[in-house]
Write an enzyme that holds these catalytic residues in place. Structure first.
Site, PDB file in Angstrom:
ATOM      1  N   LYS A 276       0.976  -1.210   0.141  1.00 31.86           N
ATOM      2  CA  LYS A 276       0.019  -0.133   0.110  1.00 31.86           C
ATOM      3  C   LYS A 276       0.848   1.187   0.065  1.00 31.86           C
ATOM      4  O   LYS A 276       0.690   2.256  -0.823  1.00 31.86           O
ATOM      5  CB  LYS A 276      -0.993   0.024   1.215  1.00 31.86           C
TER       6      LYS A 276
ATOM      7  N   GLN B  67      -4.639  -1.691   9.681  1.00 34.13           N
ATOM      8  CA  GLN B  67      -4.605  -2.899   9.075  1.00 34.13           C
ATOM      9  C   GLN B  67      -4.992  -4.228   9.854  1.00 34.13           C
ATOM     10  O   GLN B  67      -4.847  -4.062  11.452  1.00 34.13           O
ATOM     11  CB  GLN B  67      -2.982  -3.656   8.754  1.00 34.13           C
TER      12      GLN B  67
ATOM     13  N   ASP C 254     -11.319   2.152   4.076  1.00 33.70           N
ATOM     14  CA  ASP C 254     -11.547   0.547   4.069  1.00 33.70           C
ATOM     15  C   ASP C 254     -13.102   0.502   4.063  1.00 33.70           C
ATOM     16  O   ASP C 254     -13.422  -1.003   3.640  1.00 33.70           O
ATOM     17  CB  ASP C 254     -10.823   0.098   5.337  1.00 33.70           C
TER      18      ASP C 254
HETATM   19  N1  GUN Z   1      -6.811  -7.419   6.511  1.00 30.85           N
HETATM   20  C1  GUN Z   1      -6.991  -8.068   5.345  1.00 30.85           C
HETATM   21  N2  GUN Z   1      -7.562  -7.620   4.367  1.00 30.85           N
HETATM   22  C2  GUN Z   1      -7.718  -6.352   4.907  1.00 30.85           C
HETATM   23  C3  GUN Z   1      -8.288  -5.210   4.430  1.00 30.85           C
HETATM   24  O1  GUN Z   1      -8.749  -4.911   3.174  1.00 30.85           O
HETATM   25  N3  GUN Z   1      -8.191  -4.106   4.916  1.00 30.85           N
HETATM   26  C4  GUN Z   1      -7.520  -3.926   6.376  1.00 30.85           C
HETATM   27  N4  GUN Z   1      -7.299  -2.856   6.924  1.00 30.85           N
HETATM   28  N5  GUN Z   1      -6.905  -5.078   6.975  1.00 30.85           N
HETATM   29  C5  GUN Z   1      -7.012  -6.322   6.105  1.00 30.85           C
END
Ligand code: GUN
Length: 278
Positions: free
Chosen positions: A47, A91, A114
């Site tokens: 990211k 995350q 998200d």
């Molecule tokens: N953990 C697994 N997939 C995701 C996601 O799309 N966003 C976040 N913040 N954590 C994750």
């Protein structure tokens, strides 16, 4: 046919770059990682790299595994107030001593790139989604790219997580699919699969869906990223057998993964646009 998420994601990135040409105030994305989960570290670094390549302002906050919940909440409060930041992502999974739902609720809904805040989840469930969870949105974009009318198709989604399965099911229903949401307690999964025009597998188990269970000419979206016994990366779908049956299928890697990042960048762009009244 292979559905290349990688290729579609590239087009999204090119479009974002074009939109940002000549802008001096760039979108700002803050990513927060608590702990040392190896997979999470890889996702967070991807990211970061992508945001940098698009010229975003990017901050990665790496907090130790034993960070007190209050400290994380204070960081979120600060990012909520920070005018350089348009998107905040924490995350998941978080360490056990932290209440994830409390943390996700603390993020300002306008910065919740998200789409996990209950406010944004509620809007999505009412068909008014604005910041839509990235993987679900990426899957919808891939399906739209096929130029196959989705209306009336029977979609089987396996997995009911708030991150993928549930929002995908809602989006597909909003595309007028008839949706069956299957999960770990579903009986006779193969009966459902045998009638599915679209299968979305978000289970987290290597090669869980075998091609023999699929309907001829279905569309397969594989959300899984697993390690198989020989150590190679594989999805939730047994690719070789499924490919024989499906008319379109996403590879792992190069399918859903790049689309998730592309939609995160798009959500951040959209938050930035809202902030600047574009
Ligand atoms: N953990 C697994 N997939 C995701 C996601 O799309 N966003 C976040 N913040 N954590 C994750």
């Amino acid at each position: 046919m292979l559905i290349s998420g990688k290729k579609i994601a590239k087009e999204v990135f090119a479009q974002i770059k074009q939109e940002l040409e000549g802008e001096d105030q760039k979108p700002g994305l803050a990513v927060v990682l608590v702990g040392e989960d190896p997979a999470s570290k890889i996702y967070v670094s991807r990211k970061h790299k992508r945001a940098m390549s698009l010229g975003y302002h990017q901050e990665t906050h790496l907090l130790s595994e034993d960070t007190p919940q209050e400290e994380l909440l204070t960081l979120i409060d600060r990012l909520n107030q920070d005018e350089k930041i348009h998107g905040i992502l924490v995350q998941l999974p978080l360490p056990n001593h932290i209440d994830s739902s409390l943390v996700l609720k603390r993020i300002k809904p306008e910065k919740d790139v998200d789409g996990f805040h209950p406010y944004n989840a509620g809007l999505l469930s009412q068909g008014q989604g604005h910041l839509i969870p990235c993987t679900a949105k990426g899957i919808a974009v891939m399906l739209e790219s096929l130029d196959i009318p989705l209306s009336g198709l029977h979609a089987v989604v396996i997995g009911r997580s708030n991150i993928v399965g549930r929002p995908v099911a809602q989006l597909l229903e909003q595309h007028n699919c008839t949706v069956t949401l299957c999960h770990s307690r579903t009986q006779n999964l193969n009966d459902h699969l045998s009638r599915a025009d679209i299968v979305v597998a978000a289970v987290g188990k290597a090669n869980f869906v075998h091609g023999s269970a699929l309907k001829e000419d279905c569309i397969v979206i594989d959300v899984g990223i697993n390690r198989s016994e020989n150590g190679s990366l594989c999805g939730d779908v047994d690719f070789d057998s499924a490919r024989e049956k499906a008319k379109a299928i996403t590879p792992v890697p190069g399918g859903v993964g790049p689309m998730t990042i592309a939609m995160l960048m798009k959500n951040t762009l959209e938050s930035w646009k809202r902030f600047h009244n574009h």
